[in-house]
Design a protein around this motif. Sequence first.
Motif, PDB file in Angstrom:
ATOM      1  N   PRO A   1       0.767  -1.059   0.020  1.00 50.38           N
ATOM      2  CA  PRO A   1      -0.007  -0.032  -0.167  1.00 50.38           C
ATOM      3  C   PRO A   1       0.834   1.407   0.059  1.00 50.38           C
ATOM      4  CG  PRO A   1       0.118  -0.864   2.289  1.00 50.38           C
ATOM      5  CD  PRO A   1       0.783  -1.818   1.193  1.00 50.38           C
ATOM      6  N   PHE A   2       2.163   1.207  -0.187  1.00 53.39           N
ATOM      7  CA  PHE A   2       3.043   2.290  -0.244  1.00 53.39           C
ATOM      8  C   PHE A   2       2.277   3.446  -1.090  1.00 53.39           C
ATOM      9  CE2 PHE A   2       6.453   4.831  -2.315  1.00 53.39           C
ATOM     10  CZ  PHE A   2       7.237   5.167  -1.119  1.00 53.39           C
ATOM     11  N   LEU A   3       2.493   4.709  -0.379  1.00 54.15           N
ATOM     12  CA  LEU A   3       1.738   6.095  -1.228  1.00 54.15           C
ATOM     13  C   LEU A   3       2.945   6.994  -1.413  1.00 54.15           C
ATOM     14  CD1 LEU A   3      -0.895   7.764  -2.089  1.00 54.15           C
ATOM     15  CD2 LEU A   3      -1.246   8.025   0.421  1.00 54.15           C
ATOM     16  N   TRP A   4       3.012   7.380  -2.716  1.00 54.56           N
ATOM     17  CA  TRP A   4       3.729   8.763  -2.908  1.00 54.56           C
ATOM     18  C   TRP A   4       3.156   9.814  -3.423  1.00 54.56           C
ATOM     19  CZ3 TRP A   4       9.126   8.037  -6.011  1.00 54.56           C
ATOM     20  CH2 TRP A   4       9.789   9.095  -5.737  1.00 54.56           C
ATOM     21  N   VAL A   5       2.992  11.055  -2.719  1.00 56.63           N
ATOM     22  CA  VAL A   5       2.446  12.069  -3.481  1.00 56.63           C
ATOM     23  C   VAL A   5       3.547  13.260  -3.506  1.00 56.63           C
ATOM     24  CG1 VAL A   5       0.644  14.136  -3.300  1.00 56.63           C
ATOM     25  CG2 VAL A   5       0.032  11.541  -2.633  1.00 56.63           C
ATOM     26  N   ARG A   6       3.637  14.044  -4.536  1.00 58.39           N
ATOM     27  CA  ARG A   6       4.529  14.957  -4.495  1.00 58.39           C
ATOM     28  C   ARG A   6       3.820  16.406  -4.654  1.00 58.39           C
ATOM     29  NH1 ARG A   6       8.342  14.272  -9.645  1.00 58.39           N
ATOM     30  NH2 ARG A   6       6.302  14.415 -10.860  1.00 58.39           N
ATOM     31  N   THR A   7       4.387  17.142  -3.834  1.00 58.91           N
ATOM     32  CA  THR A   7       3.911  18.541  -3.907  1.00 58.91           C
ATOM     33  C   THR A   7       5.108  19.537  -4.070  1.00 58.91           C
ATOM     34  OG1 THR A   7       4.072  19.114  -1.803  1.00 58.91           O
ATOM     35  CG2 THR A   7       2.174  17.772  -2.023  1.00 58.91           C
ATOM     36  N   PRO A   8       4.486  20.788  -4.487  1.00 65.82           N
ATOM     37  CA  PRO A   8       5.727  21.859  -4.556  1.00 65.82           C
ATOM     38  C   PRO A   8       6.654  22.038  -3.345  1.00 65.82           C
ATOM     39  CG  PRO A   8       3.813  22.436  -5.677  1.00 65.82           C
ATOM     40  CD  PRO A   8       3.364  21.402  -4.758  1.00 65.82           C
ATOM     41  N   SER A   9       6.044  21.592  -2.330  1.00 67.00           N
ATOM     42  CA  SER A   9       6.891  22.038  -0.863  1.00 67.00           C
ATOM     43  C   SER A   9       7.483  20.748  -0.708  1.00 67.00           C
ATOM     44  CB  SER A   9       5.904  22.209   0.232  1.00 67.00           C
ATOM     45  OG  SER A   9       5.216  23.481  -0.148  1.00 67.00           O
ATOM     46  N   GLY A  10       7.263  19.548  -0.938  1.00 70.03           N
ATOM     47  CA  GLY A  10       8.091  18.468  -0.438  1.00 70.03           C
ATOM     48  C   GLY A  10       7.106  17.097  -1.120  1.00 70.03           C
ATOM     49  N   HIS A  11       7.676  15.878  -0.459  1.00 67.82           N
ATOM     50  CA  HIS A  11       7.070  14.643  -0.893  1.00 67.82           C
ATOM     51  C   HIS A  11       6.475  13.970   0.418  1.00 67.82           C
ATOM     52  CE1 HIS A  11       9.435  14.594  -4.402  1.00 67.82           C
ATOM     53  NE2 HIS A  11      10.414  15.189  -3.893  1.00 67.82           N
TER      54      HIS A  11
END
Length: 412
Positions: free
Chosen positions: A289-299
């Motif tokens: 279930p690993f989840l990775w969301v990238r945002t302009p401020s960080g991961h």
Amino acid sequence: MKAFFQVQDVDAVHALAQELPPLPAEEVPLEQALGRVLARPLTAPADLPGFTRATMDGYAVRARDTFGAGETAPGFLDIVGEVRMGRAPDFSLGPGQCARIGTGGMLPAGADAVVMVEHTRLLDETTVEVAASVAPGGNTLGPTDDAAQGQELLPLGQRLRPQDVGLLAALGQEKIMVSRRPKVGIISTGDEVVPVGSSPTPGQVRDVNTHSLAAVVARAGGEPLPLGLVPDNAGALREATARSLDGCDLTLLSGGSSVGVRDFTSEVFLSFPGAELLVHGVAVSPGKPFLWVRTPSGHLLGLPGQVASCLVAFYLLVEPILERLQGRPALPFARFARVPAVLVRNIPSAPGREEYLRVALRQENGHWLASPLFGKSGLLTTLIQGQGLVRVPKDCEGLDASEEVEVLLFPN
């Protein structure tokens, strides 16, 4: 954007990590360099040691004056001086002459070798008997034996070891350019999780993941920032995540990343401006279930809540990201040594996913034997009783007893 829970291969996750740019460089004093990653190659600013020095206590000589000397036919040399430590000799050697010298001393002009004191006998204050011959360069270090000016000694991305720090000191490097350490916010979720100092009531467990993750983050070169426990509440989770994004490069959240009616982690992560879902679901056990969301401020990274699964998923999926942010290749199990071993029993596995199984090791007749530990993912003791992990490849139905495998050893 990736579809929710569209399972990806482990290699695809590592490829995403490899695309990340390293964090900016910063300058640190030499005493803080251990474990940091070089942001530029180290080249020698000068020759090292820069002069010819003795590696043994004895006598500085002209090697040719000792040729043929032995126990039954010793040679005799005139002592014309003594090399003072830390000073350049103010005399030179001529034929048949020698000088007292200690380890590290600079050879005087005319000398090209050192006879060990064990191979000499002092006859009087000005004469020494030599009972062994020595070749030119014997028992000495030349001016460039450690390094020549302009030579690359440590590559870009080298994680500095104690011996590397010693080399930097020898070269007079008081300050070093290294990659900035990733700042990692750590959040543990779950209504059933209580602080370590609490006495759990039935149905509650102490917060293990915060402390375990902080430890592995620090060992991987990051700066952990525990942000406390968060209940199963979207508002509380968003507030904690926002605090982490405000000052951290990565946010690790353990629990709440699996498919289920209470799963709102991905929605919270994706509620931040510019958020992009990179991974939700990996063909691996543990860690699916690993989840990775990238945002302009960080991961923002979601990990399993069960402690054993959480730590294995960290080594496999998170540590490559930390490595890359520090300017190194995005490789899993970066600090794991590897040893060959023979399985003592079968390991069944479902095709279509990689599997990492904990094993205990013992030695027998000079060979390592690996015993699978089949405990459930919530058992911390299987990580303590075991010495490493065995990988079961994606497209096989398991491994057979007596098969040779590679064991990934847990770091000490």
